[in-house]
Design an enzyme around this catalytic site. Structure first.
Site, mmCIF file in Angstrom:
data_model
loop_
_atom_site.group_PDB
_atom_site.id
_atom_site.type_symbol
_atom_site.label_atom_id
_atom_site.label_comp_id
_atom_site.label_asym_id
_atom_site.label_seq_id
_atom_site.Cartn_x
_atom_site.Cartn_y
_atom_site.Cartn_z
ATOM 1 N N SER A 127 0.916 -1.224 -0.144
ATOM 2 C CA SER A 127 -0.170 0.281 0.020
ATOM 3 C C SER A 127 1.110 1.103 -0.074
ATOM 4 O O SER A 127 1.930 1.281 0.391
ATOM 5 C CB SER A 127 -0.739 -0.041 1.202
ATOM 6 O OG SER A 127 -1.769 1.154 1.482
ATOM 7 N N TYR A 140 -2.624 -0.908 9.857
ATOM 8 C CA TYR A 140 -2.627 -1.117 8.467
ATOM 9 C C TYR A 140 -1.234 -0.917 7.854
ATOM 10 O O TYR A 140 -0.635 -1.613 7.201
ATOM 11 C CB TYR A 140 -3.679 -0.441 7.871
ATOM 12 C CG TYR A 140 -3.925 -0.665 6.372
ATOM 13 C CD1 TYR A 140 -4.640 -1.754 5.845
ATOM 14 C CD2 TYR A 140 -3.213 0.088 5.493
ATOM 15 C CE1 TYR A 140 -4.896 -2.074 4.488
ATOM 16 C CE2 TYR A 140 -3.631 -0.017 4.205
ATOM 17 C CZ TYR A 140 -4.278 -1.441 3.618
ATOM 18 O OH TYR A 140 -4.321 -1.483 2.331
ATOM 19 N N ALA A 141 -0.673 0.472 8.038
ATOM 20 C CA ALA A 141 0.406 0.732 7.232
ATOM 21 C C ALA A 141 1.647 -0.205 7.921
ATOM 22 O O ALA A 141 2.536 -0.396 7.204
ATOM 23 C CB ALA A 141 0.732 2.241 7.637
ATOM 24 N N ALA A 142 1.619 -0.507 9.071
ATOM 25 C CA ALA A 142 2.518 -1.293 9.852
ATOM 26 C C ALA A 142 2.527 -2.636 9.058
ATOM 27 O O ALA A 142 3.636 -3.247 8.563
ATOM 28 C CB ALA A 142 2.368 -1.685 11.166
ATOM 29 N N LYS A 144 1.431 -3.414 6.029
ATOM 30 C CA LYS A 144 1.979 -3.228 4.774
ATOM 31 C C LYS A 144 3.336 -2.839 4.475
ATOM 32 O O LYS A 144 4.069 -3.396 3.588
ATOM 33 C CB LYS A 144 1.066 -2.293 3.921
ATOM 34 C CG LYS A 144 -0.385 -2.630 3.613
ATOM 35 C CD LYS A 144 -0.652 -4.000 2.914
ATOM 36 C CE LYS A 144 -2.232 -3.987 2.383
ATOM 37 N NZ LYS A 144 -2.106 -5.244 1.577
#
Length: 231
Positions: A127, A140-142, A144
């Site tokens: 992402s 979520y960022a972690a 991805k």
């Protein structure tokens, strides 16, 4: 001539469905793995990507029915915006298990065969948020971001075996994962994008197909179709 077999996780909808269709159009025999049946003519297998045993069993079914697996695309996942103070331990763990654990489980299920045959391609869907971050997107960022680290490390490890490993990190994409009231759909956000619109699933799929079929020397790369949001 033996079919070229590709496995796509998360194939029942959104980006995964678009990737399955794109690969099929380019001559691949596609097997879809998802919690729900995927609309794929060749083979759809239901499995929880976060459960290693289920994934191994599903890959075994694909291999038995379609033949050796030459490509893997991991698109299974989900999205939610939650402030860091409200992310429970269970929510944190589930996000990592589905996205990062799912990539690990699927990769480990197909890698021995790819190594033995000395060819293969793996593409993981990451992402843009793994690159630029976002408010309310920590877990979520972690997850991805972990995918990007995994891809770059694995690419180094298996390059000598003839296996290419890459990631596609799209920006906000027009799929059901983005609710109608999502801030990523707001006109104010879209106006900040140089291209002025969300990414389409078929555009992500085209990038995946390119990495599998056309980029014979490309490995360890992260390509981010994101309407110019992160340049």
């Amino acid at each position: 001539m033996s079919p070229r077999v590709a496995v796509v996780t998360g194939a029942a909808s959104g980006i995964g469905a678009a990737i399955s269709a794109e690969l099929a159009e380019h001559g691949w025999t596609v097997a879809g793995l998802d919690l729900r049946p995927a609309d794929i003519p060749e083979l759809s297998v239901t499995a929880d990507i976060s459960e290693a045993a289920q994934v191994r069993e599903a890959i075994g079914v694909v291999r038995a029915e379609l033949g050796p697996i030459e490509a893997l695309v991991t698109a299974a996942g989900y999205y939610e915006m939650v402030p860091i103070s409200e992310i429970t331990a269970d929510a944190w763990t589930r996000m990592l298990r589905v996205h990062l654990g799912g990539l690990r489980n699927a990769t480990c299920a197909v890698l021995p065969e790819m190594r033995e045959r000395r060819r293969g391609a793996i593409v993981a869907i990451a992402s843009e948020l793994a690159i630029g971050g976002g408010e309310g997107d920590a877990h979520y960022a972690a997850a991805k971001g972990g995918i990007i680290g995994f891809v770059r490390s694995l690419a180094t490890e298996v390059a000598a075996d003839g296996i290419r490993v890459n990631a596609v990190a799209p920006g906000p994409t027009d799929t059901p994962l983005l609710a109608a009231d999502s801030p990523w759909r707001a006109p104010e956000y879209l106006a900040t994008l140089p291209a002025g619109r969300l990414c389409r699933p078929d555009e992500v799929a085209q990038m995946v197909q390119f990495l599998i079929d056309e980029s014979s020397f490309c490995t360890g790369e992260v390509v981010s179709p994101n309407s110019g949001a992160v340049i």
